[in-house]
Design an enzyme around this catalytic site. Structure first.
Site: not given
Length: 309
Positions: A125, A162, A164, A246
């Site tokens: 991120h 991931d 996200h 995740d």
């Protein structure tokens, strides 16, 4: 087939506030499962500390200097609502950079077929000049740039599963035709980027968002129908994985219903691409995964696949 495992105890010293999902027990859980005898064949080493020259391959120099200046010697400081620094954070972050780069060196030199870098905090991120989402520096992006600079790689691919979206990695390589970024992720979900229409300036960004409550079938279809064909056409000389776990069905931060075997499956699929165009070269770097049992199950499946079992 030899697989390198890089980690470092300093990554346990990045303290986060009580109740924060990105905590040191995540890495303890990874270390615990990889201590099992089925992983005895792994070559194990400590992640070295990276340096600022490596970080500035992808991040704004002023941002890097400012972050180093902000690193506290006591207590906790908050960079945003999700992202904080403690006295152990700076070394942990730099071990993440150094581990990703050392793994890339080992794989590019042919010392190991592939590598898994078990470090925290995650990185995907972090944008060029902005920390966010638990992340400070983008380890996979730095590894890709290092491979290009040191080994003359003309096409590198970063594949991010991931849950996200890796907005930082996409931001760094948006206008770069030499690096392909591919991502499966839940939408809508933090950070809000990753729509299929986000393709980069040279059509080298491939987003395959998943809907809440999607599971194995939709995840595998996203790879089979969208990501793997683009990767095969791009023919990367190195594949770097943003290995977030995740999307596991137990994870508290999202609602994609994957199982450990899905991470083994996707790893083998990426290994097939790497065998075709990259002499098998894969570097995988830990990102998310916030349920300890789900994380252990997923890492075990991922590393087992990397080892060729």
């Amino acid at each position: 087939m030899s697989t390198l495992l890089l980690t470092h105890s300093a990554c346990l010293k990045h303290a986060t506030p009580p109740g924060h999902p990105e905590h040191a027990d995540r890495l303890r859980a990874v270390n615990e499962v990889l201590a099992d005898e089925r992983f005895n064949a792994l070559t194990r080493d400590e992640a070295p500390e990276g340096n600022l020259d490596l970080v500035t391959l992808c991040h704004n120099e002023h941002y890097v200097t400012e972050l180093r200046h902000l690193a506290p010697t006591s207590g906790t400081i908050y960079l945003d609502g999700d992202t904080s620094m403690s006295p152990g954070t700076w070394e942990a972050v730099m071990r993440g950079v150094g581990g990703a780069v050392a793994a890339t060196d080992a794989v590019m030199k042919g010392e190991h077929h592939n590598a898994f870098v078990a470090v925290r905090p995650p990185g995907h991120h972090a944008e060029k000049a902005t920390p966010m989402g638990f992340c400070f520096f983008d380890n996979v992006a730095i590894a890709a740039r290092h491979a290009q600079r040191k080994y003359g790689i003309s096409r590198a691919a970063i594949v991010d599963f991931d849950v996200h979206h890796g907005n930082g990695t996409q931001d760094i390589f948006w206008s770069d035709p030499s690096v392909m970024y591919c991502s499966t992720h839940q939408m809508p979900l933090f950070p809000g980027t990753g729509a299929t229409g986000e393709r980069g300036e040279h059509d080298t960004v491939v987003n395959a968002p998943l809907a809440p409550e999607d599971g194995s079938l939709q995840f595998r279809a996203a790879f089979e129908n969208r990501i793997l064909p683009h990767l095969a056409k791009f023919a990367p000389e190195l594949i770097i994985i943003s290995a977030g776990f995740d999307a596991h069905h137990r994870d508290p931060l999202a609602s994609i219903n994957l199982r450990g075997e899905d991470f083994g499956w996707v790893t083998r699929k990426l290994m097939d691409v790497a065998e075709t165009s990259a002499e098998g070269r894969i570097v995988s770097v830990l990102e998310g995964g916030y349920d300890l049992q789900g994380l252990m199950e997923s890492v075990a499946a991922h590393v087992t696949a990397l080892m060729g079992h």
